[in-house]
Structures are given as structure tokens and as C-alpha cells.
Design an enzyme around this catalytic site. Structure first.
Site, PDB file in Angstrom:
ATOM      1  N   SER A  31       0.907  -1.273   0.031  1.00 63.41           N
ATOM      2  CA  SER A  31      -0.099  -0.095  -0.121  1.00 63.41           C
ATOM      3  C   SER A  31       0.819   1.320   0.164  1.00 63.41           C
ATOM      4  O   SER A  31       0.281   2.447  -0.141  1.00 63.41           O
ATOM      5  CB  SER A  31      -1.210  -0.103   1.130  1.00 63.41           C
ATOM      6  OG  SER A  31      -0.137   0.097   2.435  1.00 63.41           O
TER       7      SER A  31
ATOM      8  N   TYR B 244      12.276   1.029  -0.565  1.00 63.81           N
ATOM      9  CA  TYR B 244      11.310  -0.081  -0.497  1.00 63.81           C
ATOM     10  C   TYR B 244       9.873   0.216  -1.589  1.00 63.81           C
ATOM     11  O   TYR B 244       9.848  -0.524  -2.216  1.00 63.81           O
ATOM     12  CB  TYR B 244      10.695  -0.078   0.946  1.00 63.81           C
ATOM     13  CG  TYR B 244       9.639  -1.100   1.184  1.00 63.81           C
ATOM     14  CD1 TYR B 244       9.827  -2.536   1.167  1.00 63.81           C
ATOM     15  CD2 TYR B 244       8.366  -0.884   1.116  1.00 63.81           C
ATOM     16  CE1 TYR B 244       8.990  -3.422   1.339  1.00 63.81           C
ATOM     17  CE2 TYR B 244       7.222  -1.812   1.467  1.00 63.81           C
ATOM     18  CZ  TYR B 244       7.557  -3.134   1.589  1.00 63.81           C
ATOM     19  OH  TYR B 244       6.627  -3.865   1.841  1.00 63.81           O
TER      20      TYR B 244
HETATM   21  P1  NDP Z   1       8.507 -11.267   6.643  1.00 59.00           P
HETATM   22  O1  NDP Z   1       9.805 -10.426   6.683  1.00 59.00           O
HETATM   23  O2  NDP Z   1       7.785 -11.255   7.477  1.00 59.00           O
HETATM   24  O3  NDP Z   1       8.656 -12.634   5.773  1.00 59.00           O
HETATM   25  C1  NDP Z   1       9.242 -12.453   4.489  1.00 59.00           C
HETATM   26  C2  NDP Z   1       9.333 -13.901   3.913  1.00 59.00           C
HETATM   27  O4  NDP Z   1      10.209 -13.756   2.662  1.00 59.00           O
HETATM   28  C3  NDP Z   1       9.928 -15.061   4.554  1.00 59.00           C
HETATM   29  O5  NDP Z   1       9.299 -16.365   4.247  1.00 59.00           O
HETATM   30  C4  NDP Z   1      11.349 -15.118   3.970  1.00 59.00           C
HETATM   31  O6  NDP Z   1      11.718 -16.417   4.347  1.00 59.00           O
HETATM   32  C5  NDP Z   1      11.211 -14.692   2.540  1.00 59.00           C
HETATM   33  N1  NDP Z   1      12.149 -13.931   2.058  1.00 59.00           N
HETATM   34  C6  NDP Z   1      12.979 -12.935   2.260  1.00 59.00           C
HETATM   35  N2  NDP Z   1      14.022 -12.730   1.554  1.00 59.00           N
HETATM   36  C7  NDP Z   1      13.861 -13.974   0.676  1.00 59.00           C
HETATM   37  C8  NDP Z   1      14.902 -14.268  -0.133  1.00 59.00           C
HETATM   38  N3  NDP Z   1      16.007 -13.309  -0.614  1.00 59.00           N
HETATM   39  N4  NDP Z   1      14.665 -15.225  -0.943  1.00 59.00           N
HETATM   40  C9  NDP Z   1      13.455 -15.795  -0.564  1.00 59.00           C
HETATM   41  N5  NDP Z   1      12.625 -16.055   0.209  1.00 59.00           N
HETATM   42  C10 NDP Z   1      12.906 -14.457   0.846  1.00 59.00           C
HETATM   43  O7  NDP Z   1       7.713 -10.326   5.391  1.00 59.00           O
HETATM   44  P2  NDP Z   1       6.034 -10.240   5.218  1.00 59.00           P
HETATM   45  O8  NDP Z   1       5.315 -11.467   5.244  1.00 59.00           O
HETATM   46  O9  NDP Z   1       5.738  -9.137   6.145  1.00 59.00           O
HETATM   47  O10 NDP Z   1       6.100  -9.623   3.676  1.00 59.00           O
HETATM   48  C11 NDP Z   1       5.718 -10.371   2.706  1.00 59.00           C
HETATM   49  C12 NDP Z   1       5.415  -9.646   1.561  1.00 59.00           C
HETATM   50  O11 NDP Z   1       4.427  -8.536   1.675  1.00 59.00           O
HETATM   51  C13 NDP Z   1       6.789  -8.896   0.852  1.00 59.00           C
HETATM   52  O12 NDP Z   1       7.076  -8.777  -0.170  1.00 59.00           O
HETATM   53  C14 NDP Z   1       6.525  -7.362   1.980  1.00 59.00           C
HETATM   54  O13 NDP Z   1       7.223  -6.270   0.943  1.00 59.00           O
HETATM   55  C15 NDP Z   1       4.896  -7.453   1.663  1.00 59.00           C
HETATM   56  N6  NDP Z   1       4.229  -6.361   2.367  1.00 59.00           N
HETATM   57  C16 NDP Z   1       4.428  -6.669   3.888  1.00 59.00           C
HETATM   58  C17 NDP Z   1       3.602  -5.692   4.691  1.00 59.00           C
HETATM   59  C18 NDP Z   1       3.434  -5.872   6.123  1.00 59.00           C
HETATM   60  O14 NDP Z   1       2.933  -4.911   6.539  1.00 59.00           O
HETATM   61  N7  NDP Z   1       3.851  -7.156   6.735  1.00 59.00           N
HETATM   62  C19 NDP Z   1       3.015  -4.652   3.890  1.00 59.00           C
HETATM   63  C20 NDP Z   1       3.038  -4.329   2.507  1.00 59.00           C
HETATM   64  C21 NDP Z   1       3.540  -5.416   1.679  1.00 59.00           C
HETATM   65  P3  NDP Z   1      13.236 -16.808   4.938  1.00 59.00           P
HETATM   66  O15 NDP Z   1      12.944 -16.555   6.205  1.00 59.00           O
HETATM   67  O16 NDP Z   1      13.417 -18.132   4.733  1.00 59.00           O
HETATM   68  O17 NDP Z   1      14.504 -15.971   4.102  1.00 59.00           O
END
Ligand code: NDP
Length: 261
Positions: free
Chosen positions: A157, A170
Site C-alpha cells: 500500500s 522499499y
Molecule cells: P516477512 O519478513 O515477515 O517474511 C518474509 C518472507 O520472505 C519469509 O518467508 C522469508 O523467508 C522470505 N524471504 C525474504 N527474503 C528472501 C529471499 N531473498 N529469498 C527467498 N525468500 C525470501 O515479510 P512479510 O510476510 O511481512 O512480507 C511478505 C510480502 O508482503 C513482502 O513482499 C512485503 O514487502 C509485503 N508487504 C508486507 C507488509 C506488512 O505490513 N507486513 C505490507 C505491505 C507489503 P526466509 O526467512 O526463509 O528468508
């Protein structure tokens, strides 16, 4: 269609297990929103592969949870910032499950800071994971997709409303994804593949915990008065992945509790 039924034929047929026979790949499915998406798509009947980078045990736990409910799941180590690893992951999905019908580009990171202080290494890593990772996964997956295929990006968002400083890098990456989404529909529409982006608002995850520093700033702006939950993002993804969403493509769907309203 039966005049007495308020449901479309497609809805009636698919409500029970809308993704039966489908194969999904969720990038970054080991934790938080990605884990919720993987679990939801599996509950809806898809065989689900999920990638992870730093959390092998958590990825294994997501797979075990799906399998315990009778679903098919696979965890693949694949840094979204490594094009070779991402291509290999898509290949592994096709090799294991025979096809790929749904790609959810969820993996994302949030490095940043004041613009004057962002290191070029952080810039390159953000582009590698949040942009190049999305491009490569999409390019490789659609090579295998047939009509009915689904590409679903997880944006933010923040592309609509930048509520606080230090997030310019970001937001740059998420804006790139939104632009990619828009144009890609023209390439893939004729093949019967839809492309959509879900833009979550503040959602309680490891990246942005409810009660954490960001929530202190954005919390008062939540129209519904609370943070989102990972499963609430997953339910929007599940709709877009379903046969019911066949006519929805090029959409930016905001799931943000009214944060950017
Ligand atoms: P988290 O940091 O809580 O989780 C991130 C996930 O992505 C984990 O499963 C992690 O796996 C994986 N990940 C991170 N880096 C890599 C990489 N290099 N390669 C493969 N996997 C990767 O993030 P969120 O769940 O909060 O976010 C998920 C998506 O939603 C993102 O794209 C974020 O930008 C987006 N988003 C989130 C918001 C929020 O408020 N939470 C708001 C808006 C968008 P591992 O630990 O195994 O590396």
C-alpha cells in the site's frame, strides 16, 4: 443456469476445492504472509511449492502442516536475489508436480533509511530480491503456464500512500512491481494468463509486527482500527488464484484495512 441459484455455474462447481489439480509456487513461503498464502492455496486444493532463504526449519514446518491436512507441498531453498536459484526452483516445481499454474511473488525485504544514508549495497540487494526476483520468477514460470495460469504479485500500500520517511527504496521496488504488473497483462492476456497485484497495508508479520516501531506511526491511520493478519492477505490471493477471477487482470487490489482510503 438454474434460475433458483444465486451462484454462477463456475462458483457452484468450484467452491469446495477451487484449486484442485492446480500447482502453485509461492516465493518466500516459510514465514508470515507467504506461509499463510501457501497454507491457504493448499487448503483450496493446490499442490504448493514454497521457496525460502534463511528459514529452512520454518519452511519445513509449513510443508508439514500442509501434508498433515492431506495436501501436497514442497519447500525449495532459493534466494530470490539469485536468478539461477529462482530458475532452478521453477524447474524443480515442474519436475515434481508436472506443471505450474499459479505463481505468487511474495518474497520481499525492507532495507532502507534516510535517502542520504542508504548504502549502494542495500540498494542492489533490494533490487535483486524485490525486483529482479519477481522478474525472473515470472519469466521462468510463464514459460510453463497454460491458459488459466495466474501470476500474483505482493506489492505494498506504500505505492499509494507513503505514511512515513525512510521507505523510499522499499517503495521504489514495489512501484516497479506495480508497473510490471500493468504492462504484463498485455503479453499474457492472449494466452489466458491473468496478472494481478495485491497491495497489503500494515500487516502483523515478522517484517512489521503489530506493536513494533512502524505500528506506532501507522496504527492510528488504520480505518478499521487494527493491523491486518497474514491470512487476510492470503484470502485475497486465493480469490485471484481461483477460476472465479478469470476476468480480473491488471488489477491492483489493496488489502489495507482502509489505511490508504
Ligand atoms: P516477512 O519478513 O515477515 O517474511 C518474509 C518472507 O520472505 C519469509 O518467508 C522469508 O523467508 C522470505 N524471504 C525474504 N527474503 C528472501 C529471499 N531473498 N529469498 C527467498 N525468500 C525470501 O515479510 P512479510 O510476510 O511481512 O512480507 C511478505 C510480502 O508482503 C513482502 O513482499 C512485503 O514487502 C509485503 N508487504 C508486507 C507488509 C506488512 O505490513 N507486513 C505490507 C505491505 C507489503 P526466509 O526467512 O526463509 O528468508
Amino acid at each position: 443456469m438454474n434460475q433458483a441459484s444465486p451462484l454462477s455455474e463456475t462458483a457452484a462447481k468450484t467452491l469446495a476445492s477451487p484449486l484442485a489439480g492446480k500447482v502453485a509456487l509461492v516465493t518466500g513461503g516459510s514465514r508470515s504472509i507467504g506461509a499463510a498464502i501457501a497454507a491457504r492455496l493448499a487448503a483450496d486444493g493446490a499442490a504448493v511449492a514454497l521457496t525460502y532463504n534463511g528459514s529452512p526449519e520454518k519452511a519445513a514446518a509449513v510443508v508439514a502442516g500442509i501434508q498433515a491436512k492431506g495436501g501436497r507441498a514442497l519447500a525449495i531453498a532459493a534466494d530470490a536475489g539469485s536468478p539461477e536459484a529462482v530458475r532452478a526452483a521453477v524447474g524443480k516445481v515442474v519436475e515434481t508436480f508436472g506443471s505450474i499454474d499459479i505463481l505468487v511473488n511474495n518474497a520481499g525485504i525492507a532495507l532502507g533509511g534516510p535517502i542520504e544514508e542508504i548504502s549502494f549495497d542495500d540498494y542492489q540487494r533490494m533490487i535483486a530480491v524485490n525486483v529482479t526476483g519477481v522478474f525472473v520468477a515470472t519469466q521462468e514460470a510463464v514459460r510453463h503456464m497454460t491458459a488459466g495460469g495466474r501470476v500474483i504479485h505482493i506489492g505494498s500500500s506504500m505505492v499509494r500512500y507513503a505514511a512515513f520517511p525512510t521507505a523510499s527504496l522499499y517503495t521504489l521496488t514495489k512501484g516497479a512491481v506495480a508497473g510490471f504488473n500493468r504492462s504484463l497483462v498485455r503479453d499474457l492476456g492472449p494466452k489466458g494468463i491473468t496478472v494481478n497485484t495485491v497491495h497489503p497495508g500494515p500487516t502483523d508479520t515478522d517484517m512489521n509486527p503489530d506493536g513494533g516501531p512502524v505500528s506506532k506511526i501507522v496504527g492510528p491511520g488504520m480505518a478499521i482500527g487494527r493491523y491486518g493478519k497474514a491470512h487476510e492477505v492470503a484470502s485475497v490471493v486465493a480469490y485471484l488464484a481461483s477460476p472465479e477471477a478469470a476476468f480480473v487482470t491488471g488489477a491492483d487490489i489493496v488489502a489495507d484495512g482502509g489505511f490508504t482510503a
